[in-house]
Design a protein around this motif. Structure first.
Motif, short mmCIF file in Angstrom:
data_model
loop_
_atom_site.label_atom_id
_atom_site.label_comp_id
_atom_site.label_asym_id
_atom_site.label_seq_id
_atom_site.Cartn_x
_atom_site.Cartn_y
_atom_site.Cartn_z
N ASN A 349 -6.15 -5.22 1.62
CA ASN A 349 -5.35 -6.37 1.17
C ASN A 349 -5.70 -6.76 -0.26
O ASN A 349 -5.56 -7.93 -0.65
CB ASN A 349 -5.58 -7.55 2.11
CG ASN A 349 -5.01 -7.32 3.50
OD1 ASN A 349 -3.83 -7.56 3.74
ND2 ASN A 349 -5.85 -6.84 4.40
N ASP A 351 -4.32 -6.26 -3.14
CA ASP A 351 -3.26 -6.84 -3.97
C ASP A 351 -3.14 -8.35 -3.75
O ASP A 351 -2.98 -9.12 -4.71
CB ASP A 351 -1.92 -6.17 -3.67
CG ASP A 351 -1.84 -4.75 -4.21
OD1 ASP A 351 -2.68 -4.40 -5.05
OD2 ASP A 351 -0.94 -4.00 -3.79
N ASP A 352 -3.24 -8.76 -2.49
CA ASP A 352 -3.15 -10.19 -2.19
C ASP A 352 -4.40 -10.93 -2.68
O ASP A 352 -4.31 -12.08 -3.14
CB ASP A 352 -2.99 -10.41 -0.68
CG ASP A 352 -1.63 -9.93 -0.18
OD1 ASP A 352 -0.67 -9.98 -0.96
OD2 ASP A 352 -1.54 -9.52 0.99
N LEU A 354 -6.22 -10.09 -5.30
CA LEU A 354 -6.10 -10.20 -6.76
C LEU A 354 -5.05 -11.23 -7.15
O LEU A 354 -5.17 -11.89 -8.19
CB LEU A 354 -5.76 -8.83 -7.35
CG LEU A 354 -6.85 -7.76 -7.22
CD1 LEU A 354 -6.37 -6.42 -7.77
CD2 LEU A 354 -8.13 -8.20 -7.94
N ALA A 355 -4.01 -11.37 -6.31
CA ALA A 355 -2.99 -12.39 -6.60
C ALA A 355 -3.59 -13.78 -6.50
O ALA A 355 -3.26 -14.67 -7.30
CB ALA A 355 -1.82 -12.24 -5.61
#
Length: 367
Positions: A349, A351-352, A354-355
């Motif tokens: 996860n 990407d989430d 880092l978001a």
């Protein structure tokens, strides 16, 4: 005036004026208010909810009494309105047709006053009882409606009060956590990131929505014990000495003691995280030297989020590592520092994660 005491209204329907006059006299003598109609259609036009009884002749032009009776019954307002058929017809077949049309009773012509008295009294008494039951049901429904509205309003007020209390409670905790973070020259954004990352990982791990929400608010308390660490150690720019390091480690126990005094589920979760987020999978962490699944799940989740955020953030003793370098360091800690399942979930996860880091980035230091 109550329904039982008021004058009853009887609709007399007959195309013969003399028959209407005769019935009018009889019914008025019995104390009733009489409304007259000379046809079925006029009767339907005059019919309203003030009528208590209909006396209906059968043999009428255009719309006979049976058709008029069926039309009365077709209106749901008058489905139970008493109807007496006044007729010269007396055969069994005629009476069956009248019953099928919806008639309640019969009076044979020539009309007898005693028969009118007995049959009207019986049907009016029946209607009076039905009306009383209906009024009781209406009153009961209205009472239920009013009380339901009052209950809903009370619950809405209670929810608003609870929401305000919870918000104030969380704000107070946030301020406490921020005080600890600012003492360490960290930022309020750090504790927001930790809460959101832990909540995300908990949710993806399969925890319930309530548990994920609990993590969102409890994880920011992980370092609240730093309030009890001397600034000289907490803010030291270099490596801690062998004497200083145990003092620094006390912040985990201090945080647990601060938070563990409350019976609140939220603060109890915060106490667990404060005490266990520096434990390591291989047992080399502190303060308890716990290992594997002996480390509370919330602590194992927070350990992953906290280390990643610490590596990629500025601290008094270091500049931030790049994301790639930080991820390499964390991979090396799989099954030694970190729970392997949770670390794998972290990377799955990423990407989430880092978001979240990007959405709540630290403000640049003033020049």
């Amino acid at each position: 005036m109550s329904a039982s005491m008021r004058q009853k209204r009887v609709l007399v329907v007959d195309d013969d004026r003399l028959n209407r006059k005769l019935l009018h006299g009889m019914l008025a003598n019995l104390g009733h208010d009489v409304v007259q109609a000379e046809s079925g259609q006029e009767a339907l036009d005059l019919l309203n909810e003030s009528i208590d009884l209909v006396m209906l002749d059968v043999m009428m032009p255009r719309m006979d009494g049976l058709a008029c009776c069926r039309a009365i019954r077709a209106d749901k307002r008058f489905a139970e309105l008493p109807v007496i058929i006044v007729t010269t017809l007396s055969s069994r077949e005629d009476r069956l047709k009248a019953v099928e049309a919806g008639a309640n009773d019969f009076i044979a012509k020539p009309i007898d006053l005693m028969e009118v008295r007995v049959r009207t009294a019986s049907l009016l008494k029946m209607k009076e009882s039905r009306d009383a039951v209906r009024r009781y049901q209406d009153d009961l429904e209205e009472m239920v409606r009013v009380r339901t509205q009052a209950l809903e309003l009370a619950l809405d007020n209670l929810r608003e009060q609870r929401k305000s209390t919870v918000t104030a409670y969380q704000d107070a905790i946030h301020c406490l956590c921020s005080a600890a973070e600012f003492k360490d020259e960290e930022t309020a954004q750090h504790i927001i990131r930790i809460g959101k990352m832990c909540s995300l990982l908990g949710s993806r791990l399969g925890l319930s929505r309530d548990e994920a929400e609990l993590l969102l608010h409890a994880a920011p308390m992980h370092d609240v014990g730093k309030i009890g660490v001397p600034d000289a150690i907490l803010l030291k720019p270099g490596k801690l000495t062998a004497e200083e390091w145990p003092i620094m480690q006390r912040h985990a126990s201090i945080g647990a003691r601060i938070l563990g005094q409350s019976a609140s589920e939220l603060l109890q979760a915060g106490a667990i995280i404060a005490l266990s987020h520096h434990e390591k999978w291989d047992g080399s962490g502190y303060p308890g030297g716990l290992s594997g699944t002996g480390i509370p799940l919330y602590g194992r989740i927070c350990a992953v989020a906290d280390v990643f955020d610490a590596l990629t953030s500025r601290r008094p003793y270091k500049e931030p590592f790049s994301v790639d370098s930080s991820l390499d360091i964390m991979r090396k800690g799989r099954a030694s520092h970190f729970d392997p399942e949770i670390l794998d979930l972290f990377f799955a996860n990423l990407d989430d994660i880092l978001a979240i880091k990007d959405a709540f980035r630290d403000e640049p230091l003033p020049a």
